[in-house]
Design a protein around this motif. Structure first.
Motif, PDB file in Angstrom:
ATOM      1  N   ALA A 197      -4.568   4.355  -5.371  1.00  0.00           N
ATOM      2  CA  ALA A 197      -4.845   2.917  -4.423  1.00  0.00           C
ATOM      3  C   ALA A 197      -3.814   3.166  -3.367  1.00  0.00           C
ATOM      4  N   SER A 205       3.130   4.246   2.391  1.00  0.00           N
ATOM      5  CA  SER A 205       4.097   3.826   1.600  1.00  0.00           C
ATOM      6  C   SER A 205       5.251   4.928   1.114  1.00  0.00           C
ATOM      7  N   LEU A 213       8.518   4.539  -8.210  1.00  0.00           N
ATOM      8  CA  LEU A 213       7.245   4.974  -7.884  1.00  0.00           C
ATOM      9  C   LEU A 213       7.204   6.333  -8.421  1.00  0.00           C
ATOM     10  N   TYR A 245      -5.903  -4.173 -20.288  1.00  0.00           N
ATOM     11  CA  TYR A 245      -4.689  -4.050 -18.971  1.00  0.00           C
ATOM     12  C   TYR A 245      -4.967  -4.432 -17.753  1.00  0.00           C
ATOM     13  N   LEU A 249      -2.940  -7.674 -15.490  1.00  0.00           N
ATOM     14  CA  LEU A 249      -2.664  -7.514 -14.292  1.00  0.00           C
ATOM     15  C   LEU A 249      -3.051  -8.648 -13.529  1.00  0.00           C
ATOM     16  N   ARG A 253      -1.102 -11.735 -11.495  1.00  0.00           N
ATOM     17  CA  ARG A 253      -1.272 -11.721  -9.983  1.00  0.00           C
ATOM     18  C   ARG A 253      -1.147 -13.508 -10.005  1.00  0.00           C
TER      19      ARG A 253
ATOM     20  N   ARG B 178       5.227  -4.807   3.565  1.00  0.00           N
ATOM     21  CA  ARG B 178       4.042  -4.468   3.068  1.00  0.00           C
ATOM     22  C   ARG B 178       4.002  -3.216   2.556  1.00  0.00           C
ATOM     23  N   LEU B 179       4.954  -2.271   3.020  1.00  0.00           N
ATOM     24  CA  LEU B 179       4.614  -0.920   2.337  1.00  0.00           C
ATOM     25  C   LEU B 179       5.470  -1.066   1.022  1.00  0.00           C
ATOM     26  N   VAL B 180       6.527  -1.682   0.767  1.00  0.00           N
ATOM     27  CA  VAL B 180       7.025  -1.807  -0.492  1.00  0.00           C
ATOM     28  C   VAL B 180       6.346  -2.546  -1.289  1.00  0.00           C
ATOM     29  N   PHE B 182       3.306  -1.838  -2.075  1.00  0.00           N
ATOM     30  CA  PHE B 182       2.675  -0.764  -2.771  1.00  0.00           C
ATOM     31  C   PHE B 182       3.450   0.396  -3.610  1.00  0.00           C
ATOM     32  N   SER B 183       4.700   0.408  -2.830  1.00  0.00           N
ATOM     33  CA  SER B 183       5.485   1.362  -3.436  1.00  0.00           C
ATOM     34  C   SER B 183       6.657   0.971  -4.473  1.00  0.00           C
ATOM     35  N   PRO B 187       4.172  -1.100  -8.600  1.00  0.00           N
ATOM     36  CA  PRO B 187       4.554  -0.231  -9.590  1.00  0.00           C
ATOM     37  C   PRO B 187       5.179  -0.936 -10.644  1.00  0.00           C
ATOM     38  N   GLN B 188       6.162  -1.968 -10.457  1.00  0.00           N
ATOM     39  CA  GLN B 188       6.714  -2.741 -11.234  1.00  0.00           C
ATOM     40  C   GLN B 188       5.942  -3.418 -12.059  1.00  0.00           C
ATOM     41  N   LEU B 189       4.884  -4.360 -11.246  1.00  0.00           N
ATOM     42  CA  LEU B 189       3.913  -4.997 -12.233  1.00  0.00           C
ATOM     43  C   LEU B 189       3.150  -4.166 -12.892  1.00  0.00           C
ATOM     44  N   ALA B 190       2.797  -3.032 -12.540  1.00  0.00           N
ATOM     45  CA  ALA B 190       1.844  -2.292 -13.090  1.00  0.00           C
ATOM     46  C   ALA B 190       2.516  -1.883 -14.771  1.00  0.00           C
ATOM     47  N   ILE B 238       2.117  -8.800  -2.074  1.00  0.00           N
ATOM     48  CA  ILE B 238       2.094  -8.249  -3.522  1.00  0.00           C
ATOM     49  C   ILE B 238       0.544  -8.730  -4.035  1.00  0.00           C
ATOM     50  N   LEU B 242      -1.886  -5.848  -5.303  1.00  0.00           N
ATOM     51  CA  LEU B 242      -2.311  -5.844  -6.664  1.00  0.00           C
ATOM     52  C   LEU B 242      -3.626  -5.890  -6.910  1.00  0.00           C
ATOM     53  N   THR B 243      -4.308  -6.691  -5.872  1.00  0.00           N
ATOM     54  CA  THR B 243      -5.815  -6.738  -6.063  1.00  0.00           C
ATOM     55  C   THR B 243      -6.449  -5.266  -5.744  1.00  0.00           C
ATOM     56  N   ALA B 244      -5.927  -4.538  -4.687  1.00  0.00           N
ATOM     57  CA  ALA B 244      -6.207  -3.244  -4.473  1.00  0.00           C
ATOM     58  C   ALA B 244      -5.966  -2.273  -5.541  1.00  0.00           C
ATOM     59  N   TYR B 245      -5.048  -2.407  -6.522  1.00  0.00           N
ATOM     60  CA  TYR B 245      -4.639  -1.825  -7.551  1.00  0.00           C
ATOM     61  C   TYR B 245      -5.785  -2.189  -8.609  1.00  0.00           C
TER      62      TYR B 245
END
Lengths: 278, 278
Positions: A197, A205, A213, A245, A249, A253, B178-180, B182-183, B187-190, B238, B242-245
């Motif tokens: 993603a 990023s 990460l 999962y 998520l 969100r 915007r970059l963080v 994703f980076s 990752p934290q929420l995942a 975020i 998250l939606t993209a993830y």
């Protein structure tokens, strides 16, 4: 136990050989593998010798199948005429139902005991083999009946598991596959999806990548070759676990600004501590 | 640069103090923090002395705000009457737009330069401080104008960043956030979602936890206290990330048995290698 045949001398097979030696096994360790894997394993003194399957198996007290799942299923179809009646055949495959049922259908002359060491690295091959790979890790066994663990061959193998520092976990094959869908297969897909993603939506990023990460994308380095078979032999459980999962998520969100997020952080942190034995 | 005031002597503030010393800084390091944090930091020789904000800031060439984001926003409202005109105020907050715009509105007597070291641990507090925490890591700076990096105070701070082993990344505040997303934030929420989903749907999976699950749930140990502010100040980015993830996970779920899964593994592995500089 005097002679072990390791079929598939990659990371797991090679580590099992090194761990056996390190635990004091003084018998013969014969490797059955592809030419490049055998050459590497011989150079690194991981195995004593190499033989084709039909020469290695008739000598072995323990036949250890450490190939990818699809290859294990293939090998099982060839073992019946080769095995000694007092031998134990076991495997290290990451899913158990397909392997256990194939073994039940194909192997009648000696005992089969399904196994799965919860150990691994994102790197493959005997060059990454490590005598301590199994230390402190769960080693799942999936006997068809509890008595299967009390035969002399199984008792000798259980002693090996203890000696290499792993702790035995006894599960049904179906239960195993359900539990690892959450503990192993979804984490792999979560990591792959995360890296994919970001690569697709925000590749820059990488300029702001921190240690978190790197942790969460380590599994994304894994080879698809191994995962094709895992996914093919545990599809339904993986779909269900992935759905759980994804729903979690979506819940996060929707609750980014509510107290529910705090509760999810608390639940997650508590479980993450449990996983670390604290 | 002779005197540094570190406001918030936790993991990041404490590590910045240790890294400064380790890089040869011989001036005074004054801590501004809660009583327990100050006591710990003094015991560990992380700071030279402790003062309240209104005593520490007027002495400082560099004011380093290392509190949680909400506290940084509060502190910014108190700095204007305290700062020296030749001082630099900077911060280590994990999101930048809210902080940069608050600084622009409140601080006119001296220069402000937004910062974000991409370093951290899942443990908080000065006891976990580490002089090497920033080594090899990106250190983001978000100047309003490129000239902001050429003032004497900024130049001195850039030298500090180099000396503590971090590498500077210059971004706009909006681009940073915007970059963080994703980076760092996804990752934290995942990780939190993964641990929470397993806790809810399959807690016995802890019996078959391997190293991959430990990696992917390490971030789940993080404290919500820090994340509340991050989520509150970067909600839209975020949500989008998250939606993209989630969409990528759904795509993997739908393609478990197709060749598309192989392509996603390849894309992910390639990006994961890029993140590791190889």
């Amino acid at each position: 136990m005097n002679s072990v045949a390791i079929v598939g001398v990659g990371l797991i097979g090679g580590s099992f050989a090194l761990a056996l030696r390190s635990a004091g096994f003084s018998g013969k360790i014969v490797g059955v593998s592809s030419h490049p894997a055998i050459r590497e394993a011989l150079e690194l003194n991981i195995i004593d010798s190499a033989e084709p399957l039909d020469k290695a198996v008739p000598q072995a007290d323990l036949v250890y199948l450490a190939q990818p799942i699809g290859r294990i299923l293939d090998t099982l179809h060839h073992l019946e005429p080769l095995v000694r009646p007092d031998a134990l055949v076991t495997d290290a495959g990451s899913t158990k139902q397909a392997i256990v049922s194939t073994a039940r259908a194909t192997l009648r002359s000696c005992q089969f005991l399904g196994g799965h060491p919860l150990a691994g690295k994102e790197i493959r091959g005997a060059a990454a083999a490590d005598a301590d790979l199994f230390r402190g890790r769960p080693y799942v066994l999936t006997p068809a009946h509890p008595d299967d663990l009390r035969t002399p061959a199984a008792a000798a193998f259980l002693e090996v598991i203890r000696n290499i520092g792993a702790h035995r976990v006894v599960l049904g094959a179906e239960e195993h596959d359900r539990l690892v869908a959450f503990s192993s297969h979804v984490p792999q897909l979560a990591s792959t999806a995360l890296a994919a993603a970001i690569a697709e939506h925000s590749p820059e990023s990488s300029r702001v990548a921190g240690p978190g990460l790197l942790d969460t994308t380590r599994l994304a380095l894994s080879s698809y070759d191994l995962w094709r078979d895992i996914v093919a032999t545990n599809t339904v459980e993986i779909e269900d676990a992935l759905t759980a999962y994804i729903q979690k998520l979506e819940y996060l969100r929707e609750n980014l600004r509510t107290r529910q997020l705090q509760e999810e952080f608390a639940t997650a942190a508590k479980y993450a501590r449990t996983l670390r034995g604290s």
